[in-house]
Design a protein around this motif. Structure first.
Motif, short mmCIF file in Angstrom:
data_model
loop_
_atom_site.label_atom_id
_atom_site.label_comp_id
_atom_site.label_asym_id
_atom_site.label_seq_id
_atom_site.Cartn_x
_atom_site.Cartn_y
_atom_site.Cartn_z
N GLN A 33 -10.42 2.38 -7.78
CA GLN A 33 -10.32 1.57 -6.57
C GLN A 33 -11.63 1.65 -5.76
N HIS A 90 -4.12 -6.55 -4.82
CA HIS A 90 -3.39 -6.96 -3.63
C HIS A 90 -3.48 -8.47 -3.44
N SER A 100 -11.80 -5.73 -4.99
CA SER A 100 -11.49 -5.69 -3.56
C SER A 100 -12.75 -5.67 -2.69
N SER A 131 0.83 -1.19 0.00
CA SER A 131 0.00 0.00 0.00
C SER A 131 0.87 1.26 0.00
N GLY A 132 0.51 2.21 -0.85
CA GLY A 132 1.23 3.48 -0.88
C GLY A 132 2.46 3.49 -1.76
N GLU A 153 -7.72 -2.42 -8.41
CA GLU A 153 -8.32 -3.34 -7.42
C GLU A 153 -9.82 -3.52 -7.67
#
Ligand SMILES: Nc1ncnc2c1ncn2[C@@H]1O[C@H](COP(=O)(O)OP(=O)(O)OP(=O)(O)O)[C@@H](O)[C@H]1O
Ligand SMILES: [Mg+2]
Lengths: 251, 215
Positions: free
Chosen positions: A92, A204, A176, A40-41, A173
């Motif tokens: 997202q 992810h 998700s 993440s990030g 994503e």
């Protein structure tokens, strides 16, 4: 050799003082699925948004380098609206327009000049079917899309992105917030679409990358550490940091 | 970080060592039963094969559980999938040591029939099995390569056995039944060497991600 759909040369992105993407060069082949993974990030969404100039909307964002779509620089003279038709995006967080389900899907085709009701009906149904949400919505196409559940909204946004038949589909994503059944349907859809479209998917979920993609790029702190065929990257990664990340031993 | 998973992988290594030791023991016992013409030990050795089969199933279910629960990739996936392949060869080694023991119980082979290469074949295959598990646990590619090359020694011993036995039959200096049974036994040892080679090849796969003789 596969033809490049997108060629990225030494792309740098700053948000104010923050150097979010560092000197990224990459080839994204046509009619293949390319997955982006990373903690993440690390800049996956930022990079994705750079591929259809969504970062133009961020005032502090400053970009240098080149992104070529079929060899043409998208930061050059290309019309941004045309670019976004050619390079569609699923975000997202689902972002349905505050209008009916039908109009959400028909919006894009209408702006590109399709007015024929029967034709639009067709496009709407096909897009909703492709995104595995037709059965749930066919009896309430006139209802406001904001009344859908989170997972339904996400599939609606996938349908909306596909309704304009983009050449490239960027998916951040996309599953998700979906249950396993919808997730499986979206993954099948990705595999199916890859014969016609170029797809880039951020995920992810390592297994999702393995199941859906031909190539995978591993991002870390704004850099691409390693990019290889998905088979290669998940069986025999070259960089220790990739190995640590995909085997869950990161940090 | 993934301490639970790492513990399970360490446990897999331990199981593999245990199964490797069982294989080493069963070869050693079959060889001793042969050298000492010990029918009782031969019968015990035949029964020991069941324990190897049990170990195989234990490792197999451990691996399947890890595949399901951990969805391993990269090195972890290679470690688990090569274990699944290795235990099949180890199980076959157990079968063949039991087959050797069964021949011994027929009673055709007497001490005066014994020939030197058999003992050497037994020791060579034991070495191959135990070293391939070492190579697996320590991820030692160099050792795995050595084991694969060592199979030539076993093959050469087998050829030597054949020459000796042919000569014996030709000169009628011994019982032909004993000679044929010895030939069978030698063939089983030679097969054990092949299985040990397969094991070492899977060890290499677990380290390098490609199969020997691929490209
Ligand atoms: N509009 C923005 N203004 C300032 N900083 C931003 C902005 N958007 C993103 N960033 C910063 O850039 C970095 C990369 O963010 P980005 O959203 O691209 O990461 P990501 O890899 O998509 O993460 P995640 O997996 O959590 O979605 C982060 O440190 C983030 O805080
Ligand atoms: Mg993101």
């Amino acid at each position: 050799m596969d033809k490049d759909k997108l060629t990225i040369n030494q792309l740098n992105l700053h948000y104010g003082d923050f150097h979010a993407l560092k000197d990224i060069s990459m080839h994204i082949p046509e009619k293949k699925v390319t997955a982006f993974i990373g903690p993440s990030g690390c800049g996956k969404s930022s990079f994705l948004k750079s591929l259809n100039r969504m970062n133009d909307l961020v005032e502090t964002a400053k970009i240098t380098g080149e992104v070529l779509l079929d060899g043409e620089d998208i930061y050059g003279k290309m019309d941004v609206n045309l670019l976004r038709k050619r390079v569609g995006m699923v975000f997202q967080k689902p972002n349905p327009f505050p209008m009916s389900i039908y109009d959400n899907i028909a919006y894009g085709p209408r702006t590109h000049g399709i007015r024929n009701k029967a034709k639009l009906d067709d496009i709407v149904e096909q897009a909703l079917r492709n995104a595995a949400i037709w059965e749930e919505t066919k009896d309430r196409l006139k209802r406001n899309a904001l009344g859908l559940s989170g997972g339904q909204q996400q599939r609606l946004c996938i349908a909306r992105a596909m309704a304009v038949e983009p050449e490239v589909l960027l998916m951040d994503e996309p599953t998700s917030s979906l249950d396993p059944i919808s997730t499986a349907k979206i993954e099948d859809l990705v595999l199916e679409l890859s014969s016609k479209y170029t797809i880039v998917i951020v995920t992810h979920n390592m297994q999702q990358a393995v199941r859906t993609s031909d190539l995978t790029a591993f991002f870390l702190l704004g850099e691409v550490i390693e990019m290889a065929t998905t088979d290669q990257l998940f069986s025999m990664p070259k960089d220790q940091r990739t190995e640590d990340y995909i085997t869950g031993r990161f940090g | 970080m993934r301490s639970k998973f790492d513990e399970q992988l360490a446990l897999l290594n331990q199981y593999m060592i245990e199964m490797g030791t069982l294989c080493e023991t069963i070869i050693a016992d079959a060889n001793q039963a042969l050298l000492e013409n010990d029918e009782g030990l031969a019968r015990k050795t035949m029964a020991a094969d069941a324990e190897i089969d049990r170990k195989e199933r234990e490792i197999e279910s451990h691996c399947l559980r890890l595949l399901l629960q951990q969805q391993p990739v990269a090195r972890d996936l290679r470690q688990i999938s090569s274990a699944l392949k290795m235990i099949t060869d180890m199980e076959r080694i157990g079968d063949q040591a039991a087959d050797i023991s069964e021949i011994i119980t027929f009673g055709s082979i007497h001490e005066e029939d014994m020939v030197r290469p058999i003992d050497e074949m037994a020791k060579a295959t034991m070495k191959m099995v135990i070293e391939s598990i070492d190579a697996y646990v320590n991820q030692d590619a160099e050792l795995a390569h050595k084991i694969i090359a060592y199979d030539d020694v076993v093959d050469e011993l087998f050829n030597e056995m054949k020459r000796v036995l042919v000569e014996r039959i030709a000169t009628q200096c011994c019982d032909a039944n004993a000679a044929l049974d010895l030939l069978m036994i030698a063939k089983y040892f030679e097969r054990i060497g092949d299985h040990a080679t397969n094991i070492a090849e899977w060890v290499l796969f677990s380290i390098t991600g490609s199969r020997e003789g691929d490209d």
